[in-house]
Design an enzyme around this catalytic site. Structure first.
Site, PDB file in Angstrom:
ATOM      1  N   HIS A  26      41.196  30.069 -26.404  1.00 22.51           N
ATOM      2  CA  HIS A  26      42.499  29.449 -26.637  1.00 22.51           C
ATOM      3  C   HIS A  26      43.041  29.890 -28.003  1.00 22.51           C
ATOM      4  O   HIS A  26      42.725  29.271 -29.016  1.00 22.51           O
ATOM      5  CB  HIS A  26      42.357  27.928 -26.605  1.00 22.51           C
ATOM      6  CG  HIS A  26      41.755  27.426 -25.327  1.00 22.51           C
ATOM      7  ND1 HIS A  26      40.402  27.457 -25.085  1.00 22.51           N
ATOM      8  CD2 HIS A  26      42.339  26.897 -24.218  1.00 22.51           C
ATOM      9  CE1 HIS A  26      40.170  26.960 -23.876  1.00 22.51           C
ATOM     10  NE2 HIS A  26      41.322  26.614 -23.334  1.00 22.51           N
ATOM     11  N   HIS A 261      48.378  29.145 -24.679  1.00 20.02           N
ATOM     12  CA  HIS A 261      47.352  28.092 -24.742  1.00 20.02           C
ATOM     13  C   HIS A 261      45.948  28.632 -24.472  1.00 20.02           C
ATOM     14  O   HIS A 261      45.057  28.481 -25.305  1.00 20.02           O
ATOM     15  CB  HIS A 261      47.685  26.975 -23.736  1.00 20.02           C
ATOM     16  CG  HIS A 261      46.549  26.036 -23.498  1.00 20.02           C
ATOM     17  ND1 HIS A 261      46.382  24.879 -24.204  1.00 20.02           N
ATOM     18  CD2 HIS A 261      45.486  26.113 -22.660  1.00 20.02           C
ATOM     19  CE1 HIS A 261      45.276  24.279 -23.800  1.00 20.02           C
ATOM     20  NE2 HIS A 261      44.718  25.013 -22.861  1.00 20.02           N
ATOM     21  N   GLU A 410      36.352  -0.314 -21.961  1.00 23.51           N
ATOM     22  CA  GLU A 410      35.030   0.305 -21.801  1.00 23.51           C
ATOM     23  C   GLU A 410      35.030   1.777 -22.183  1.00 23.51           C
ATOM     24  O   GLU A 410      34.079   2.276 -22.799  1.00 23.51           O
ATOM     25  CB  GLU A 410      34.533   0.177 -20.358  1.00 23.51           C
ATOM     26  CG  GLU A 410      34.299  -1.243 -19.879  1.00 23.51           C
ATOM     27  CD  GLU A 410      35.569  -1.904 -19.361  1.00 23.51           C
ATOM     28  OE1 GLU A 410      36.648  -1.274 -19.380  1.00 23.51           O
ATOM     29  OE2 GLU A 410      35.489  -3.068 -18.926  1.00 23.51           O
ATOM     30  N   HIS A 472      32.435  -5.559  -7.613  1.00 23.79           N
ATOM     31  CA  HIS A 472      31.611  -5.771  -8.800  1.00 23.79           C
ATOM     32  C   HIS A 472      30.146  -5.412  -8.584  1.00 23.79           C
ATOM     33  O   HIS A 472      29.349  -5.492  -9.513  1.00 23.79           O
ATOM     34  CB  HIS A 472      31.713  -7.232  -9.251  1.00 23.79           C
ATOM     35  CG  HIS A 472      32.968  -7.526 -10.015  1.00 23.79           C
ATOM     36  ND1 HIS A 472      34.206  -7.141  -9.563  1.00 23.79           N
ATOM     37  CD2 HIS A 472      33.178  -8.145 -11.208  1.00 23.79           C
ATOM     38  CE1 HIS A 472      35.124  -7.518 -10.439  1.00 23.79           C
ATOM     39  NE2 HIS A 472      34.531  -8.115 -11.458  1.00 23.79           N
TER      40      HIS A 472
HETATM   41  C1  TPP Z   1      39.629  15.263 -19.890  1.00 23.47           C
HETATM   42  C2  TPP Z   1      40.123  16.656 -19.862  1.00 23.47           C
HETATM   43  N1  TPP Z   1      40.970  17.037 -18.898  1.00 23.47           N
HETATM   44  C3  TPP Z   1      41.394  18.320 -18.826  1.00 23.47           C
HETATM   45  C4  TPP Z   1      40.968  19.239 -19.727  1.00 23.47           C
HETATM   46  C5  TPP Z   1      41.380  20.675 -19.613  1.00 23.47           C
HETATM   47  N2  TPP Z   1      42.358  21.018 -20.667  1.00 23.47           N
HETATM   48  C6  TPP Z   1      41.966  21.604 -21.793  1.00 23.47           C
HETATM   49  S1  TPP Z   1      43.228  21.838 -22.851  1.00 23.47           S
HETATM   50  C7  TPP Z   1      44.321  21.138 -21.793  1.00 23.47           C
HETATM   51  C8  TPP Z   1      45.772  21.016 -22.163  1.00 23.47           C
HETATM   52  C9  TPP Z   1      45.899  20.303 -23.420  1.00 23.47           C
HETATM   53  O1  TPP Z   1      47.188  20.391 -23.892  1.00 23.47           O
HETATM   54  P1  TPP Z   1      47.438  20.161 -25.437  1.00 23.47           P
HETATM   55  O2  TPP Z   1      46.644  19.038 -25.913  1.00 23.47           O
HETATM   56  O3  TPP Z   1      48.902  20.113 -25.639  1.00 23.47           O
HETATM   57  O4  TPP Z   1      46.808  21.444 -26.078  1.00 23.47           O
HETATM   58  P2  TPP Z   1      47.583  22.736 -26.570  1.00 23.47           P
HETATM   59  O5  TPP Z   1      48.262  23.310 -25.373  1.00 23.47           O
HETATM   60  O6  TPP Z   1      48.507  22.292 -27.594  1.00 23.47           O
HETATM   61  O7  TPP Z   1      46.492  23.607 -27.069  1.00 23.47           O
HETATM   62  C10 TPP Z   1      43.687  20.730 -20.631  1.00 23.47           C
HETATM   63  C11 TPP Z   1      44.379  20.092 -19.486  1.00 23.47           C
HETATM   64  C12 TPP Z   1      40.079  18.793 -20.734  1.00 23.47           C
HETATM   65  N3  TPP Z   1      39.598  19.618 -21.646  1.00 23.47           N
HETATM   66  N4  TPP Z   1      39.701  17.519 -20.791  1.00 23.47           N
END
Ligand code: TPP
Length: 663
Positions: A26, A261, A410, A472
């Site tokens: 990234h 990204h 939680e 539950h």
């Molecule tokens: C719980 C979770 N869901 C999905 C992902 C996959 N994922 C990694 S980065 C991302 C997008 C995040 O967007 P943003 O926070 O705006 O990051 P940026 O594009 O600015 O780097 C996703 C969906 C993850 N790492 N964790």
């Protein structure tokens, strides 16, 4: 180019080059956030690259863990134990620079992030730990615990629900030494955030009780400095600084696009970007000497801060030698000498007690000797029996309190506990119903992955909870928890085993433990006939044999150990000798040597297992012909005795299965 710009662009070019070399990763967010990382690691963080474990260092969490090259570049450049070769090895087998940061693997990484939102909640836990330790150890004129916790979160972190729970809790707790940055780039993987989100982040965090600051352009270092100064000045509220950034900053064709990204820029775009940034070289991984020298002054700054703290600690040790020793013990993670003497023994005078009640008794008995054991419940204190009697609540006005009211959160509770454990000096525990382990499973998994000591008090562990019904009643949860690597799951059979389960959990320093406890009362096993409960430490042990060679081995955990004992009695009436094995922990048993396991399981002798839960996790113990009596459908609402009958979790069913195996 100014020296600062050169230093900042070094992050950008390293990020581009590393992702390009790995052909994965990234690049865009490290490129965008480079000035912020520079400001933090070069100016604002109290850290010493030469000693990443210094107790009073600031904690920094990159919640947007996919932007790991931002962190690796900052750590390498500021002089942590990371080389340029390590950066070249980004995302490769065995490298120190895995795809997402991993604690204990890379010097200077404070937590394992990746699942978005967890890092933010970990930071809340770290800030809580700092406040708790400060309240416990600081004395007038001697602030030996006095550090900040920082995090960077992106759109993804803030969209995840856990960010709501954690931020709400942090605001309520008035964690003034927590400062987060929101990377406001308005881009996620699928494209613009307009596709999926129209939250007002400022209003949201303001409503949680946070101070919210702004930096209109991340490249404006003076604005970053000013926003941080304002956040530091705000001592009674956590701060979120909203920083406008442009993903892929510097890249003529990728800036502000979702492509920046998670894809390499491509060779041509890397070249174009370096040109646009006025970068002095076309070589990959070029680090200008001037930039490195400038960055490395972080080491001098760190050494000065660390020395200053050492002096504070010496003065503290002179003023309060016992406290200093205790502080050292806790931060080193040693349990206090003699604590095991406080673990209570149970006898018939305790009567029949639910294992949750026994757990509450054990907790209260050891609490005084283990002050670092702090925690609570997600609004089920009275059910989980997680309160330490007479101790104050952990709250803004009573920061030394040890009873935590996590609220109905939680998911955050799990991650906050991870942050507390990661900080050091604290053994966190948290309770909820076993069925709601699902709501904290992501954090449980991370505690296991990070190898941190966190104790879960999961009560109401089966259909045995009765009338609350199928929503539950956990069914699949035991199997689902048992398959998380490095998680100890302990389901004690009576009060004595519960005491041993707590003992095991407290000694288990390198990973989390789930204590799985009943709502309903359990008879105290007669230890004049049965083997001692210390067998819990081995995961499974022969609880009771009948005269003669066993012709069947009956395995059970928790409340169903009594069912197995009753089946043993029934079989004895038919002249069938059966062995009952109590199996409080599959994981601990798997760690025993083969000789012990064979001694308990008696290879060649058929086995029947019984547990009021899904059968799945038992088959590895059953041999070729074993029968598992369990529950493979959802529960129902009724008194628990009726449910056991209807679901066939009975001594009769066990005895019948045993007879069918013996023939
Ligand atoms: C719980 C979770 N869901 C999905 C992902 C996959 N994922 C990694 S980065 C991302 C997008 C995040 O967007 P943003 O926070 O705006 O990051 P940026 O594009 O600015 O780097 C996703 C969906 C993850 N790492 N964790």
């Amino acid at each position: 180019m100014t020296l600062e710009s050169l230093a900042i662009n070094t992050i950008r070019t390293l990020a581009m080059d590393a992702v390009q070399a790995a052909d994965s990763g990234h690049p865009g967010t490290p490129m965008a956030l480079a000035p912020l990382a520079y400001a933090l690691y070069h100016r604002h963080l109290k850290h010493n690259p030469a000693d990443p474990a210094w107790p009073d260092r600031d904690r920094f969490v990159l919640s947007a863990g996919h932007a790991s090259m931002l962190l690796y570049a900052a750590l390498y450049l500021s002089g942590y134990d990371l080389t340029l070769d390590d950066i070249r090895q980004f995302r490769q087998w065995g490298s120190k620079t895995p795809g997402h940061p991993e604690v204990g693997h890379t010097a200077g990484v404070e937590t394992t992030t990746g699942p978005l939102g967890q890092g933010l909640a970990n930071a809340v836990g770290m800030a809580i730990a700092e406040r708790s330790l400060a309240a416990t150890f600081n004395r007038d004129g001697h602030a030996i615990v006095d550090h900040m916790t920082w995090f960077i979160a992106g759109d993804g972190d803030l969209m995840e629900g856990i960010s709501h729970e954690a931020a709400s809790f942090a605001g309520h707790q008035r964690l003034g030494k927590l400062i987060g940055f929101f990377d406001d780039n308005r881009i996620t993987i699928d494209g613009s955030t307009d596709l999926s989100c129209s939250d007002d982040v400022v209003a949201r965090f303001t409503s949680y009780g946070w101070h919210v600051g702004h930096v209109a352009d991340v490249n404006d270092l003076s604005r970053i400095d000013a926003a941080i100064a304002a956040a530091r000045a705000e001592t009674t509220r956590p701060s979120l600084i909203v920083v406008r950034t442009h993903i892929g900053y510097g890249s003529p064709n990728r800036v502000d696009t979702a492509k920046a990204h998670g894809e390499p820029l491509g060779k041509d775009e890397v070249a174009l970007t370096k040109k646009a940034l006025g970068w002095p070289s076309v070589e990959a991984f070029h680090v200008p000497d001037a930039a490195l020298q400038h960055w490395r002054t972080a080491r001098d700054r760190g050494a000065v801060a660390h020395d200053e703290w050492r002096r504070k600690l010496i003065a503290y040790a002179q003023a309060a030698p016992d406290d200093a020793k205790e502080f050292g013990r806790r931060m080193h993670g040693d349990l206090p000498a003699g604590w095991e003497a406080a673990v209570p023994a149970f006898d018939q005078s305790n009567g029949n007690v639910a294992s949750r009640a026994a757990s509450g008794i054990v907790l209260n008995a050891v609490a005084a000797s283990i002050p670092e054991l702090i925690g609570g419940s997600a609004d089920l204190s009275g059910s989980n029996l997680t309160m330490v009697k007479g101790a104050p609540a952990f709250a803004a006005v009573t920061p030394g309190g040890r009873n935590f009211f996590f609220g109905i959160r939680e998911h955050a509770m799990g991650a906050v506990m991870n942050g507390m454990a990661l900080h050091g000096g604290i053994i966190p525990y948290g309770g909820t119903f076993l069925v709601f382990a699902d709501y904290m499973r992501p954090a449980i998994r991370l505690a296991a992955l990070m190898g941190r000591q966190v104790i879960y008090v999961f009560t109401h562990d089966s259909i045995g909870l009765g009338e609350d019904g199928p929503t539950h009643q956990p069914v699949e949860h035991l199997s689902a928890l048992r398959c998380i690597p490095n998680l100890l799951v302990l389901r004690p059979a009576d009060a004595a085993e519960t005491a041993e389960a707590w003992r095991t959990a407290l000694k288990h320093r390198c990973g989390p433990t789930a204590l799985v406890l009943t709502r309903q009362k359990l008879a105290l096993l007669d230890r004049t006939r049965c083997a001692p409960a210390s067998g819990v430490a081995r995961g499974a042990y022969t609880l009771l044999d009948c005269p003669g060679e066993p012709r069947v081995v009956l395995l059970a955990s928790g409340s169903e150990v009594q069912v197995a004992l009753d089946a043993q009695t029934a079989l004895a009436l038919d002249g069938i000798s059966a062995r009952v094995v109590s199996v409080p922990s599959h994981e601990l048993f798997a760690r025993q040597d083969l000789a012990y396991r064979n001694q308990v399981l008696l290879p060649g002798v058929p086995r029947v297992a019984v547990e009021a839960a899904h059968r799945m996790s038992w088959y590895h113990l059953m041999g070729e012909r074993g029968i598992v009596i369990g529950i493979d459908r959802f529960g129902a609402s009724a008194p628990f005795q009726k449910l056991y009958e209807e679901y066939g979790i009975t001594a009769t069913a066990v005895a019948t299965a045993a007879r069918s195996l013996i023939g």
